[in-house]
Design a protein around this motif. Sequence first.
Motif, PDB file in Angstrom:
ATOM      1  N   GLU A   6      34.971  29.318  33.890  1.00  8.18           N
ATOM      2  CA  GLU A   6      35.137  30.500  34.731  1.00  8.18           C
ATOM      3  C   GLU A   6      36.401  31.248  34.353  1.00  8.18           C
ATOM      4  O   GLU A   6      37.484  30.678  34.370  1.00  8.18           O
ATOM      5  CB  GLU A   6      35.166  30.091  36.200  1.00  8.18           C
ATOM      6  CG  GLU A   6      33.903  29.356  36.586  1.00  8.18           C
ATOM      7  CD  GLU A   6      33.262  29.904  37.833  1.00  8.18           C
ATOM      8  OE1 GLU A   6      33.849  30.762  38.493  1.00  8.18           O
ATOM      9  OE2 GLU A   6      32.148  29.457  38.129  1.00  8.18           O
ATOM     10  N   LYS A   8      37.738  34.382  35.859  1.00  9.89           N
ATOM     11  CA  LYS A   8      37.585  35.406  36.888  1.00  9.89           C
ATOM     12  C   LYS A   8      38.861  36.188  37.132  1.00  9.89           C
ATOM     13  O   LYS A   8      38.812  37.382  37.369  1.00  9.89           O
ATOM     14  CB  LYS A   8      37.109  34.772  38.198  1.00  9.89           C
ATOM     15  CG  LYS A   8      35.695  34.237  38.116  1.00  9.89           C
ATOM     16  CD  LYS A   8      35.231  33.709  39.443  1.00  9.89           C
ATOM     17  CE  LYS A   8      33.785  33.243  39.363  1.00  9.89           C
ATOM     18  NZ  LYS A   8      33.289  32.729  40.618  1.00  9.89           N
ATOM     19  N   THR A   9      40.001  35.510  37.087  1.00 10.24           N
ATOM     20  CA  THR A   9      41.254  36.200  37.409  1.00 10.24           C
ATOM     21  C   THR A   9      41.847  36.874  36.178  1.00 10.24           C
ATOM     22  O   THR A   9      41.558  36.493  35.045  1.00 10.24           O
ATOM     23  CB  THR A   9      42.302  35.223  37.990  1.00 10.24           C
ATOM     24  OG1 THR A   9      42.727  34.336  36.942  1.00 10.24           O
ATOM     25  CG2 THR A   9      41.744  34.433  39.158  1.00 10.24           C
ATOM     26  N   GLU A  64      33.543  43.437  31.521  1.00 10.65           N
ATOM     27  CA  GLU A  64      32.726  42.220  31.517  1.00 10.65           C
ATOM     28  C   GLU A  64      32.550  41.646  30.115  1.00 10.65           C
ATOM     29  O   GLU A  64      32.102  40.518  29.958  1.00 10.65           O
ATOM     30  CB  GLU A  64      31.338  42.521  32.104  1.00 10.65           C
ATOM     31  CG  GLU A  64      31.371  43.061  33.522  1.00 10.65           C
ATOM     32  CD  GLU A  64      32.017  42.095  34.503  1.00 10.65           C
ATOM     33  OE1 GLU A  64      31.688  40.894  34.456  1.00 10.65           O
ATOM     34  OE2 GLU A  64      32.851  42.543  35.301  1.00 10.65           O
ATOM     35  N   ASP A  82      31.403  35.871  31.621  1.00 12.04           N
ATOM     36  CA  ASP A  82      30.634  34.921  32.421  1.00 12.04           C
ATOM     37  C   ASP A  82      29.656  34.074  31.605  1.00 12.04           C
ATOM     38  O   ASP A  82      28.878  33.312  32.168  1.00 12.04           O
ATOM     39  CB  ASP A  82      29.896  35.640  33.553  1.00 12.04           C
ATOM     40  CG  ASP A  82      28.895  36.673  33.074  1.00 12.04           C
ATOM     41  OD1 ASP A  82      28.689  36.818  31.844  1.00 12.04           O
ATOM     42  OD2 ASP A  82      28.301  37.342  33.928  1.00 12.04           O
TER      43      ASP A  82
END
Length: 97
Positions: A6, A8-9, A64, A82
């Motif tokens: 992951e 995400k940040t 992304e 992702d």
Amino acid sequence: MSEKLEFKTKKEKNWLLSLLRSEVVDITFTKKDGYERIMKCTLLESKIPSEKMPKGTEKAKNDEVVPVFDIENDGWRSFRWDSIRAIHFSIGAANGC
């Protein structure tokens, strides 16, 4: 491999981008078609042929997707944050240690 890593940040993403700017990294990710791929890639300028260097901001930035230089295919490719499954790298030159 079944689990994704992951990112995400902003801190997590910046860590990987910094690594790509200083090393060649093997990134395992799942392509859109579902196949897993291992890409030997970098953002280290000394590893990118001068004729392949970006000439400014030619594309709209997509947060992304990560554009990287694929060492084995000698061209620019990308992967999605992702879709990352694994990251392998060695810091600095191998000294036989």
